[in-house]
Each structure stands twice: as structure tokens, then as C-alpha cells.
Design a protein around this motif. Sequence first.
Motif, PDB file in Angstrom:
ATOM      1  N   GLY A 200      17.659   4.479  28.017  1.00  0.00           N
ATOM      2  CA  GLY A 200      17.902   5.153  26.745  1.00  0.00           C
ATOM      3  C   GLY A 200      19.045   4.574  25.957  1.00  0.00           C
ATOM      4  O   GLY A 200      19.266   4.951  24.800  1.00  0.00           O
ATOM      5  N   ILE A 267      18.040   1.453  19.690  1.00  0.00           N
ATOM      6  CA  ILE A 267      17.026   2.461  19.990  1.00  0.00           C
ATOM      7  C   ILE A 267      17.150   3.618  19.004  1.00  0.00           C
ATOM      8  O   ILE A 267      18.164   4.327  18.977  1.00  0.00           O
ATOM      9  N   ARG A 273      21.479  -0.818  23.830  1.00  0.00           N
ATOM     10  CA  ARG A 273      21.392  -1.241  25.228  1.00  0.00           C
ATOM     11  C   ARG A 273      21.277  -2.755  25.289  1.00  0.00           C
ATOM     12  O   ARG A 273      20.764  -3.396  24.368  1.00  0.00           O
TER      13      ARG A 273
END
Length: 286
Positions: A200, A267, A273
Amino acid sequence: MTMLLVLGEYRIIGTEPDGDTIHFVPTDPLAFDRLKDAPPVEVKNGAARVRLDGIDALETHYDRTGPRIRQPAEFGDRAAQELLTFLGFSHVQRIGQKVVSANPPLSPGWLLTQGGDPFKRCVALLGTGTPPGADGTDLQVDVPLLRTTANHHLLTTGLVYPSFYSKLPHDLRDELATVTRQAREAGLGLWPLDATTTPGGAPITGMPSLTEVVILPKLFRRLVDHFNLVEQSLTGFPAYLAGKEDNVEVLSTRTRQLTLAPLVQIIDGAAVRMTAQPEDSIFAEN
């Protein structure tokens, strides 16, 4: 590959040591002049600033492009304290980040180096106790010697990230990568909270959120600089990274990238990430 052995003392009073930087006073003021054809090391007021090779600690006072900001205090402070304890200091008192007293005020030690970084800091492996050779000699550094250093110790505790550059010999890099994975699998130090490569991603909504998430310091620094210099959103972050020449190789895929942009995902516009673990990346020397 050999490294230059330099003897001297670590000095922390009046400075702001963190988990991967410290001041070192060489016994021979001209010691670093022996580093022929290597990036220079600056000695100022008798001391060189030293950057620990192969590791990257959470930032405790980053201010290169704007007001001072830090990563989550717990692990940055713990890494700094672990380094000072390893090097022989106790009863360290600070005002802010600056050390105002310590026992002893100077601690004897030695370092192994191949030269400086772009900021003229000495990039080195740090040790204490009986030196592995005579001052000013070139030593072949093997894994057993590496295991005696503060660099290796900090990675075994899980309090710092690995950060590999191309000059670090591959056998030493492999050893540091191994202890990194062991610390992560054991859930030591910062690893249970690390969000660098989680599916996530690390939730990032602007500059204040950077003080709350545990991520790779290099990614933190790039985000801080982006927010200071470009905008307070992630929209333009990939383009910002594409303009920063990082020259990184991902070992597992044998791919080379000129920038970090291909290794960073945004994201839903609210999280970041990286797609490679820190120990899987090697950066070219600047």
C-alpha cells in the motif's frame, strides 16, 4: 580492494552526530593526503566529517533545501545513541541535536576509507579497540574485519537501512545485505514499521506526513526536496525524480536506471512505494 587505515579519535562535543555521521580527529593531520586519485576529504579544525559506508540512518536534522525536518524520532535517535555507545561514549547530553557533554570527550578509534563523498566527508568503516594495522597503511578489508565495525553492528540491530555505492567491494556488500535481511526477518529495530516497499506504500499527504512514516532516508530526502522546491503534492514527484541523476542498478533484475523514477510508484496520489528492497540497489558514485 584495499582501504586506507587511519588512526585517531572520535569527537562529538559541539557537533550533531546522528546514526551515520560523526567527526574524527586523525592522529596524523595529513593522513587523508595518502588517498591518491580519490575524492578529497576535508579536515577542518583538525577533524574530518565522516559518513559511515554502507548504511543510511533516519534523518534527525535534514535542511538541505528548506527548514530543518526529521524522520520519526524513535529510530533516528536510537541509531545515533547506538553508534555513540559502540564508539565508547556514555552520558551523552544534548541541547537540541548538539552534544554539549559526553564521557569521555574524545574516544580513540580507527577508520578504513577509500576517499570522500561530494561534500568532502570521509566515507568509511568505523572501528574501536586495537587497530588492525599501522596508521596510514593500506589494508585488504575482508568480511571478518567488516564484522568488527560500527557499520556492520548498526545493520545487525535493524536501526539503519543499507545504502550501497559502487565502490563498496561485493563481498562486503553481500555480508551487509545478509545481515539486513536477517534483521528484517527477525523484526528488529525499524523494520516492523518500514513502509518503503509495502504494497500500500507509505501514506504521504505533504511535508508534515514525512515526520510520521518510516521510509528509506534517500526517498525521504527526495520527497522533502520535491515539497520544498516544486509543490506540496505527489503529482509532480515522478517528474522531479526523473530530473535527478541517481544511476542505480537493481541487482535482482540486473537492470540499470539513470534515475529513481522507474523504481518509485505513486498510489492513488496519496502514497509512495519503492519496488526494490534497499539492499537490492547499488548507486553509482557521484
